[in-house]
Enzyme design. Structure first.
Site, short mmCIF file in Angstrom:
data_model
loop_
_atom_site.label_atom_id
_atom_site.label_comp_id
_atom_site.label_asym_id
_atom_site.label_seq_id
_atom_site.Cartn_x
_atom_site.Cartn_y
_atom_site.Cartn_z
N GLY A 34 56.39 34.82 50.88
CA GLY A 34 56.88 34.77 52.25
C GLY A 34 56.01 35.57 53.20
O GLY A 34 55.60 35.10 54.26
N THR A 35 55.75 36.81 52.80
CA THR A 35 54.92 37.70 53.63
C THR A 35 53.53 37.96 53.06
O THR A 35 52.65 38.44 53.78
CB THR A 35 55.59 39.09 53.74
OG1 THR A 35 55.74 39.61 52.40
CG2 THR A 35 56.95 39.00 54.40
N ARG A 54 26.67 50.83 50.93
CA ARG A 54 27.58 51.98 51.01
C ARG A 54 28.99 51.64 50.53
O ARG A 54 29.78 52.52 50.19
CB ARG A 54 27.63 52.54 52.43
CG ARG A 54 28.29 51.65 53.46
CD ARG A 54 28.16 52.22 54.87
NE ARG A 54 28.98 51.52 55.84
CZ ARG A 54 28.65 50.35 56.41
NH1 ARG A 54 27.52 49.75 56.08
NH2 ARG A 54 29.45 49.78 57.30
N HIS A 55 29.30 50.34 50.49
CA HIS A 55 30.65 49.94 50.08
C HIS A 55 30.82 49.89 48.56
O HIS A 55 31.93 49.92 48.05
CB HIS A 55 31.00 48.57 50.67
CG HIS A 55 30.93 48.56 52.16
ND1 HIS A 55 31.82 49.26 52.94
CD2 HIS A 55 30.05 47.99 53.01
CE1 HIS A 55 31.51 49.10 54.21
NE2 HIS A 55 30.44 48.34 54.29
N GLY A 112 54.60 41.20 48.61
CA GLY A 112 54.99 41.34 47.21
C GLY A 112 53.90 40.88 46.26
O GLY A 112 53.61 41.54 45.24
N MET A 113 53.28 39.77 46.59
CA MET A 113 52.19 39.24 45.75
C MET A 113 51.04 40.26 45.67
O MET A 113 50.49 40.50 44.59
CB MET A 113 51.66 37.92 46.32
CG MET A 113 52.58 36.74 46.10
SD MET A 113 52.71 36.31 44.35
CE MET A 113 53.28 34.60 44.47
C1 RB5 Z 1 61.20 35.77 49.04
O1 RB5 Z 1 62.35 35.67 49.80
C2 RB5 Z 1 60.29 36.86 49.58
O2 RB5 Z 1 60.89 38.12 49.41
C3 RB5 Z 1 58.94 36.83 48.92
O3 RB5 Z 1 58.38 35.56 49.06
C4 RB5 Z 1 57.89 37.78 49.45
O4 RB5 Z 1 57.79 37.69 50.83
C5 RB5 Z 1 57.95 39.16 48.96
O5 RB5 Z 1 57.09 39.99 49.28
#
Ligand code: RB5
Length: 143
Positions: A66-67, A132-133, A70-71
């Protein structure tokens, strides 16, 4: 370039379009799921993809939830994975040039397909600058 791609349910809708974009840019893409809108846990897919990238030297990963947060958190638990949460072409360009990032993360609920395309283009067109990186990137890993 060879990419592995994985999403959770919140990144699933954009996955096919992103795969087409990657292919249209002349790159290979291997889909590791998820395969529907059914709810899944993003860490399962982040870990699956991270293992594939680490076992396939020179490959890259694309993780979408979603954002993207988390991944990226989960992928960065793997030694050797440098997952960068990118919001635009500039962050994607810097992730490659300065951080030698090997996994691109973004959020389907944050960026649309047009921005995703500019992110992918910047990622693919930018090499790690080294210099440098180099030492800074080495210092990211802790034993
Ligand atoms: C799912 O609702 C959402 O929490 C997930 O996709 C993600 O954004 C988590 O970081």
């Amino acid at each position: 370039m060879k990419f592995y791609i994985a999403t959770d349910h919140a990144g699933f809708n954009i996955k096919e379009s992103v795969k087409e974009l990657v292919k249209s840019m002349g790159h290979e893409v291997v889909d590791l799921g998820t395969n529907s809108n059914e709810r899944v846990d993003y860490p399962d897919f982040a870990h699956k993809l991270s293992k594939e990238v680490l076992n396939d030297s020179g490959s890259f990963g694309i993780l979408i939830c979603g954002t993207g947060i988390g991944m990226s958190l989960a992928a960065n638990k793997h030694k050797g994975i440098r997952a960068a949460l990118c919001h635009d072409a500039y962050t994607a360009q810097m992730a490659r040039a300065h951080n030698d990032a090997n996994v691109l993360c973004f959020g389907e609920r944050v960026v649309g397909l047009g921005v995703a395309e500019s992110i992918l283009k910047a990622w693919c067109e930018t090499d790690f600058e080294g210099g440098r990186h180099e030492n800074r990137v080495k210092k990211i890993e802790i034993e």
